[in-house]
Design a protein around this motif. Structure first.
Motif, mmCIF file in Angstrom:
data_model
loop_
_atom_site.group_PDB
_atom_site.id
_atom_site.type_symbol
_atom_site.label_atom_id
_atom_site.label_comp_id
_atom_site.label_asym_id
_atom_site.label_seq_id
_atom_site.Cartn_x
_atom_site.Cartn_y
_atom_site.Cartn_z
ATOM 1 N N ALA A 176 -2.168 6.085 -14.320
ATOM 2 C CA ALA A 176 -2.421 5.085 -13.664
ATOM 3 C C ALA A 176 -1.493 4.282 -12.223
ATOM 4 O O ALA A 176 -1.276 4.304 -11.373
ATOM 5 C CB ALA A 176 -2.760 4.628 -14.640
ATOM 6 N N LEU A 177 -0.113 4.458 -12.590
ATOM 7 C CA LEU A 177 1.192 3.903 -12.047
ATOM 8 C C LEU A 177 1.424 4.976 -10.762
ATOM 9 O O LEU A 177 1.555 4.563 -9.445
ATOM 10 C CB LEU A 177 3.207 4.309 -12.619
ATOM 11 N N GLN A 178 0.963 6.069 -11.298
ATOM 12 C CA GLN A 178 0.938 6.906 -9.743
ATOM 13 C C GLN A 178 -0.134 6.582 -8.829
ATOM 14 O O GLN A 178 0.227 6.839 -7.607
ATOM 15 C CB GLN A 178 1.326 8.141 -9.976
ATOM 16 N N SER A 179 -1.520 6.083 -9.098
ATOM 17 C CA SER A 179 -2.290 6.111 -8.185
ATOM 18 C C SER A 179 -2.262 4.766 -8.135
ATOM 19 O O SER A 179 -2.709 4.752 -6.324
ATOM 20 C CB SER A 179 -3.039 6.342 -9.530
ATOM 21 N N PHE A 180 -1.909 3.591 -8.693
ATOM 22 C CA PHE A 180 -1.543 2.684 -7.543
ATOM 23 C C PHE A 180 -0.472 2.710 -6.614
ATOM 24 O O PHE A 180 -0.630 1.540 -5.836
ATOM 25 C CB PHE A 180 -1.300 1.603 -8.256
ATOM 26 N N THR A 181 0.531 3.419 -7.082
ATOM 27 C CA THR A 181 1.653 3.210 -5.576
ATOM 28 C C THR A 181 1.152 4.396 -4.991
ATOM 29 O O THR A 181 1.194 3.555 -3.952
ATOM 30 C CB THR A 181 2.765 4.580 -6.340
ATOM 31 N N GLU A 182 0.111 5.095 -5.209
ATOM 32 C CA GLU A 182 -0.008 5.516 -3.540
ATOM 33 C C GLU A 182 -0.917 4.698 -3.187
ATOM 34 O O GLU A 182 -1.217 4.339 -1.565
ATOM 35 C CB GLU A 182 -1.065 6.733 -4.088
ATOM 36 N N THR A 183 -1.998 3.620 -3.970
ATOM 37 C CA THR A 183 -3.390 2.154 -3.149
ATOM 38 C C THR A 183 -2.030 1.600 -2.045
ATOM 39 O O THR A 183 -2.324 1.445 -0.683
ATOM 40 C CB THR A 183 -3.334 2.070 -4.222
ATOM 41 N N LYS A 184 -0.895 1.069 -3.303
ATOM 42 C CA LYS A 184 0.272 0.653 -2.087
ATOM 43 C C LYS A 184 0.758 1.206 -1.315
ATOM 44 O O LYS A 184 1.255 -0.124 -0.103
ATOM 45 C CB LYS A 184 1.191 -0.173 -3.612
ATOM 46 N N ASP A 185 1.216 2.428 -1.585
ATOM 47 C CA ASP A 185 1.846 2.912 -0.262
ATOM 48 C C ASP A 185 0.631 2.766 0.772
ATOM 49 O O ASP A 185 1.375 2.628 2.551
ATOM 50 C CB ASP A 185 2.172 4.647 -0.441
ATOM 51 N N VAL A 186 -0.172 3.646 0.869
ATOM 52 C CA VAL A 186 -1.216 3.109 2.300
ATOM 53 C C VAL A 186 -1.438 1.733 2.869
ATOM 54 O O VAL A 186 -1.483 1.565 3.737
ATOM 55 C CB VAL A 186 -3.386 4.195 1.362
ATOM 56 N N ARG A 187 -1.836 0.975 1.632
ATOM 57 C CA ARG A 187 -2.275 -0.345 2.560
ATOM 58 C C ARG A 187 -0.914 -0.943 2.976
ATOM 59 O O ARG A 187 -1.012 -1.796 4.179
ATOM 60 C CB ARG A 187 -2.493 -1.025 1.090
ATOM 61 N N LEU A 188 0.341 -0.772 3.016
ATOM 62 C CA LEU A 188 1.518 -0.813 2.993
ATOM 63 C C LEU A 188 1.547 -0.217 4.683
ATOM 64 O O LEU A 188 2.247 -1.071 5.609
ATOM 65 C CB LEU A 188 2.751 -0.849 2.457
ATOM 66 N N ARG A 189 1.142 0.754 4.511
ATOM 67 C CA ARG A 189 2.040 1.811 5.679
ATOM 68 C C ARG A 189 0.707 1.517 7.169
ATOM 69 O O ARG A 189 1.560 1.524 8.045
ATOM 70 C CB ARG A 189 1.420 3.132 5.994
ATOM 71 N N LEU A 190 -0.500 0.664 6.529
ATOM 72 C CA LEU A 190 -1.723 0.306 7.723
ATOM 73 C C LEU A 190 -1.881 -1.109 7.783
ATOM 74 O O LEU A 190 -2.814 -1.099 9.009
ATOM 75 C CB LEU A 190 -3.185 0.609 6.699
ATOM 76 N N LEU A 191 -1.108 -1.598 6.963
ATOM 77 C CA LEU A 191 -0.832 -3.128 7.342
ATOM 78 C C LEU A 191 -0.496 -3.389 8.940
ATOM 79 O O LEU A 191 -0.366 -4.665 9.093
ATOM 80 C CB LEU A 191 0.602 -4.037 6.884
#
Length: 240
Positions: A176-191
């Motif tokens: 779960a932590l890996q999945s949520f970290t992936e979510t965070k990283d994508v959104r941060l990169r596209l911000l």
């Protein structure tokens, strides 16, 4: 002539389930469309999907999506799942005909998501996880086709977040932590390109915090919440 009549009928179904639904929904009168939904189901049940062209199959899948969403809104989860599964069968058939076409992959990804979402709403977490894994796989396939498409990149973020929610519920905290970290990283990169993603970014930090807390890592959870607050403060400052 038969094809023309079919196209007109399908356009009318889409109008009633789509545009008309948007007008009835705010006034709480989706019940008016119950009979339309039933007739649409009967109409498509009488067709041989294997003999339909891509346009007709597209109409069919969109109608099933709209019926599924209506039934989900009304809490009719069994009926909603049946509609979304029918849509997924149709989009899968379209994808088989054009396996490398991005729009076909995207359309099937949406169908698979809805099947997983309704399964999750029904408490069927194993079935939900299987669907969300497939959704995630399809989203990654989209990015491999066109990494410059920001909408497709965002699909991977939504897919990983949905997957993370189910993994968290099943107490598979590392995954779960890996999945949520992936979510965070994508959104941060596209911000920088999509400032409106700030709300979704703080939400990702919240899920990371919740997962770390469940794992007993309270210091890490506090750090994630602090990052969440920083995003929220930045949103407030930019709105002034």
């Amino acid at each position: 002539e038969a094809q023309s009549q079919r196209a007109q009928a399908e356009d009318l179904i889409e109008f009633m389930l789509g545009d008309l639904r948007k007008k009835l929904d705010p006034v709480g009168r989706l019940d008016v469309l119950d009979s339309v939904g039933e007739k649409a189901l009967d109409y498509y049940a009488k067709q041989d999907a294997g003999r339909l062209d891509a346009s007709a199959l597209g109409h069919r899948s969109r109608a099933m999506h709209l019926i599924g969403e209506m039934r989900d809104q009304r809490g009719q989860l069994d009926a909603a799942l049946a509609a979304f599964q029918s849509a997924a069968d149709t989009t899968a058939q379209l994808l088989t005909r054009a396996p490398d076409e991005g729009q076909r992959i995207f359309d099937h990804a949406q169908s698979v998501y809805w099947v997983g979402y309704i399964a999750w709403r029904r408490g069927e977490v194993q079935a939900a996880e299987a669907a969300f894994l497939k959704y995630h796989e399809l989203a990654q396939q989209l990015v491999r086709i066109d990494a410059s498409n920001l909408d497709w990149q965002l699909e991977t973020a939504w897919a990983s977040q949905n997957l993370g929610v189910v993994q968290l519920e099943r107490r598979r905290l590392a995954e779960a932590l890996q999945s949520f970290t992936e979510t965070k990283d994508v959104r941060l990169r596209l911000l920088p390109a999509r400032p409106q993603l700030a709300y979704e970014l703080q939400d990702a930090h919240g899920w990371i915090a919740k997962t770390l807390e469940a794992a007993g890592d309270y210091r890490g959870a506090l750090g994630a919440q602090q990052q969440r607050l920083e995003v929220l403060h930045a949103m407030t400052d930019s709105a002034k």
